[in-house]
Motif scaffolding. Sequence first.
Motif, PDB file in Angstrom:
ATOM      1  N   LEU A   1       0.821  -1.210   0.000  1.00 27.08           N
ATOM      2  CA  LEU A   1       0.000   0.000   0.000  1.00 27.08           C
ATOM      3  C   LEU A   1       0.860   1.267   0.000  1.00 27.08           C
ATOM      4  O   LEU A   1       0.473   2.290  -0.577  1.00 27.08           O
ATOM      5  N   LEU A   2       2.010   1.207   0.650  1.00 30.51           N
ATOM      6  CA  LEU A   2       2.851   2.391   0.807  1.00 30.51           C
ATOM      7  C   LEU A   2       3.679   2.722  -0.438  1.00 30.51           C
ATOM      8  O   LEU A   2       3.994   3.891  -0.672  1.00 30.51           O
ATOM      9  N   GLU A   3       4.041   1.722  -1.213  1.00 34.32           N
ATOM     10  CA  GLU A   3       4.905   1.967  -2.377  1.00 34.32           C
ATOM     11  C   GLU A   3       4.347   3.035  -3.327  1.00 34.32           C
ATOM     12  O   GLU A   3       5.065   3.976  -3.688  1.00 34.32           O
ATOM     13  N   PRO A   4       3.069   2.953  -3.733  1.00 33.21           N
ATOM     14  CA  PRO A   4       2.573   4.013  -4.619  1.00 33.21           C
ATOM     15  C   PRO A   4       2.452   5.373  -3.929  1.00 33.21           C
ATOM     16  O   PRO A   4       2.542   6.418  -4.594  1.00 33.21           O
ATOM     17  N   ILE A   5       2.288   5.363  -2.622  1.00 28.83           N
ATOM     18  CA  ILE A   5       2.208   6.640  -1.903  1.00 28.83           C
ATOM     19  C   ILE A   5       3.571   7.319  -1.909  1.00 28.83           C
ATOM     20  O   ILE A   5       3.680   8.527  -2.147  1.00 28.83           O
ATOM     21  N   VAL A   6       4.629   6.561  -1.662  1.00 24.52           N
ATOM     22  CA  VAL A   6       5.985   7.126  -1.700  1.00 24.52           C
ATOM     23  C   VAL A   6       6.302   7.617  -3.108  1.00 24.52           C
ATOM     24  O   VAL A   6       6.923   8.670  -3.273  1.00 24.52           O
ATOM     25  N   GLU A   7       5.847   6.884  -4.097  1.00 21.95           N
ATOM     26  CA  GLU A   7       6.070   7.317  -5.476  1.00 21.95           C
ATOM     27  C   GLU A   7       5.367   8.654  -5.742  1.00 21.95           C
ATOM     28  O   GLU A   7       5.928   9.547  -6.379  1.00 21.95           O
ATOM     29  N   ALA A   8       4.150   8.801  -5.218  1.00 19.31           N
ATOM     30  CA  ALA A   8       3.388  10.033  -5.420  1.00 19.31           C
ATOM     31  C   ALA A   8       3.866  11.179  -4.531  1.00 19.31           C
ATOM     32  O   ALA A   8       3.756  12.344  -4.908  1.00 19.31           O
ATOM     33  N   GLU A   9       4.401  10.838  -3.352  1.00 16.75           N
ATOM     34  CA  GLU A   9       4.837  11.834  -2.366  1.00 16.75           C
ATOM     35  C   GLU A   9       6.268  11.515  -1.919  1.00 16.75           C
ATOM     36  O   GLU A   9       6.494  11.148  -0.765  1.00 16.75           O
ATOM     37  N   PRO A  10       7.256  11.643  -2.793  1.00 16.18           N
ATOM     38  CA  PRO A  10       8.614  11.202  -2.455  1.00 16.18           C
ATOM     39  C   PRO A  10       9.272  11.952  -1.300  1.00 16.18           C
ATOM     40  O   PRO A  10      10.212  11.445  -0.698  1.00 16.18           O
ATOM     41  N   HIS A  11       8.784  13.140  -0.970  1.00 17.32           N
ATOM     42  CA  HIS A  11       9.397  13.918   0.113  1.00 17.32           C
ATOM     43  C   HIS A  11       8.660  13.767   1.439  1.00 17.32           C
ATOM     44  O   HIS A  11       9.015  14.435   2.410  1.00 17.32           O
ATOM     45  N   ASN A  12       7.676  12.893   1.478  1.00 17.96           N
ATOM     46  CA  ASN A  12       6.924  12.682   2.712  1.00 17.96           C
ATOM     47  C   ASN A  12       7.701  11.687   3.583  1.00 17.96           C
ATOM     48  O   ASN A  12       7.677  10.476   3.343  1.00 17.96           O
ATOM     49  N   THR A  13       8.395  12.205   4.586  1.00 15.85           N
ATOM     50  CA  THR A  13       9.270  11.355   5.397  1.00 15.85           C
ATOM     51  C   THR A  13       8.497  10.358   6.259  1.00 15.85           C
ATOM     52  O   THR A  13       8.989   9.255   6.499  1.00 15.85           O
ATOM     53  N   ALA A  14       7.315  10.711   6.717  1.00 19.80           N
ATOM     54  CA  ALA A  14       6.536   9.783   7.542  1.00 19.80           C
ATOM     55  C   ALA A  14       6.149   8.539   6.745  1.00 19.80           C
ATOM     56  O   ALA A  14       6.255   7.408   7.244  1.00 19.80           O
ATOM     57  N   VAL A  15       5.740   8.739   5.517  1.00 19.41           N
ATOM     58  CA  VAL A  15       5.363   7.611   4.664  1.00 19.41           C
ATOM     59  C   VAL A  15       6.593   6.773   4.334  1.00 19.41           C
ATOM     60  O   VAL A  15       6.575   5.542   4.415  1.00 19.41           O
ATOM     61  N   ARG A  16       7.690   7.447   3.985  1.00 15.78           N
ATOM     62  CA  ARG A  16       8.921   6.724   3.641  1.00 15.78           C
ATOM     63  C   ARG A  16       9.442   5.933   4.838  1.00 15.78           C
ATOM     64  O   ARG A  16       9.899   4.811   4.699  1.00 15.78           O
ATOM     65  N   GLN A  17       9.347   6.518   6.039  1.00 13.41           N
ATOM     66  CA  GLN A  17       9.806   5.804   7.239  1.00 13.41           C
ATOM     67  C   GLN A  17       8.948   4.565   7.502  1.00 13.41           C
ATOM     68  O   GLN A  17       9.479   3.499   7.817  1.00 13.41           O
ATOM     69  N   LEU A  18       7.640   4.701   7.354  1.00 12.00           N
ATOM     70  CA  LEU A  18       6.774   3.539   7.558  1.00 12.00           C
ATOM     71  C   LEU A  18       7.054   2.468   6.513  1.00 12.00           C
ATOM     72  O   LEU A  18       7.076   1.277   6.831  1.00 12.00           O
ATOM     73  N   LEU A  19       7.314   2.878   5.281  1.00 10.16           N
ATOM     74  CA  LEU A  19       7.662   1.913   4.240  1.00 10.16           C
ATOM     75  C   LEU A  19       8.970   1.204   4.589  1.00 10.16           C
ATOM     76  O   LEU A  19       9.076  -0.019   4.457  1.00 10.16           O
ATOM     77  N   ALA A  20       9.956   1.949   5.059  1.00  9.28           N
ATOM     78  CA  ALA A  20      11.229   1.340   5.461  1.00  9.28           C
ATOM     79  C   ALA A  20      11.009   0.321   6.577  1.00  9.28           C
ATOM     80  O   ALA A  20      11.561  -0.782   6.545  1.00  9.28           O
ATOM     81  N   ARG A  21      10.200   0.672   7.553  1.00 12.96           N
ATOM     82  CA  ARG A  21       9.902  -0.248   8.662  1.00 12.96           C
ATOM     83  C   ARG A  21       9.144  -1.481   8.166  1.00 12.96           C
ATOM     84  O   ARG A  21       9.409  -2.601   8.607  1.00 12.96           O
ATOM     85  N   ALA A  22       8.208  -1.273   7.244  1.00 19.73           N
ATOM     86  CA  ALA A  22       7.455  -2.401   6.687  1.00 19.73           C
ATOM     87  C   ALA A  22       8.388  -3.337   5.921  1.00 19.73           C
ATOM     88  O   ALA A  22       8.305  -4.564   6.050  1.00 19.73           O
ATOM     89  N   TYR A  23       9.288  -2.761   5.142  1.00 18.36           N
ATOM     90  CA  TYR A  23      10.272  -3.584   4.436  1.00 18.36           C
ATOM     91  C   TYR A  23      11.148  -4.345   5.439  1.00 18.36           C
ATOM     92  O   TYR A  23      11.397  -5.536   5.275  1.00 18.36           O
ATOM     93  N   PHE A  24      11.634  -3.652   6.457  1.00 18.84           N
ATOM     94  CA  PHE A  24      12.486  -4.305   7.465  1.00 18.84           C
ATOM     95  C   PHE A  24      11.740  -5.459   8.129  1.00 18.84           C
ATOM     96  O   PHE A  24      12.262  -6.565   8.241  1.00 18.84           O
TER      97      PHE A  24
END
Length: 123
Positions: free
Chosen positions: A25-48
């Motif tokens: 769910l987060l991958e397209p959000i990061v693609e659409a909002e690449p500078h949103n650090t909260a989304v990117r951090q949650l994606l990093a945690r989900a990947y981890f």
Amino acid sequence: MDLLEEYRRANFFFESGDPLGASRLLEPIVEAEPHNTAVRQLLARAYFNSAQLNGAETQLRALIDHDPSDHYAHHVLGRTLERAGRFREALPHLRLAAAMKQQPDYQDAVRRVETWLGKNAAE
């Protein structure tokens, strides 16, 4: 797509123990909002949490490039590299995080990786 609603769904998936579902769910959000650090951090945690270590590393490095003083991103990057068996690469990030923020898990991670590398924790 309502990005905020998708982020909330992803957060729910993550908190419910489905990091793989959250990452999808987060991958397209990061693609659409690449500078949103909260989304990117949650994606990093989900990947981890779903053992997608290359993805976690990519997201965490982007966070650090954006804000080199992000102690949490350094810590999780160090943990990601540690989990991948890349102890020498992990140690500088773990030490930096521990120096920036006095937190027991940060200190524990440094000692654990130093032990793996055969170093004395006092060095």
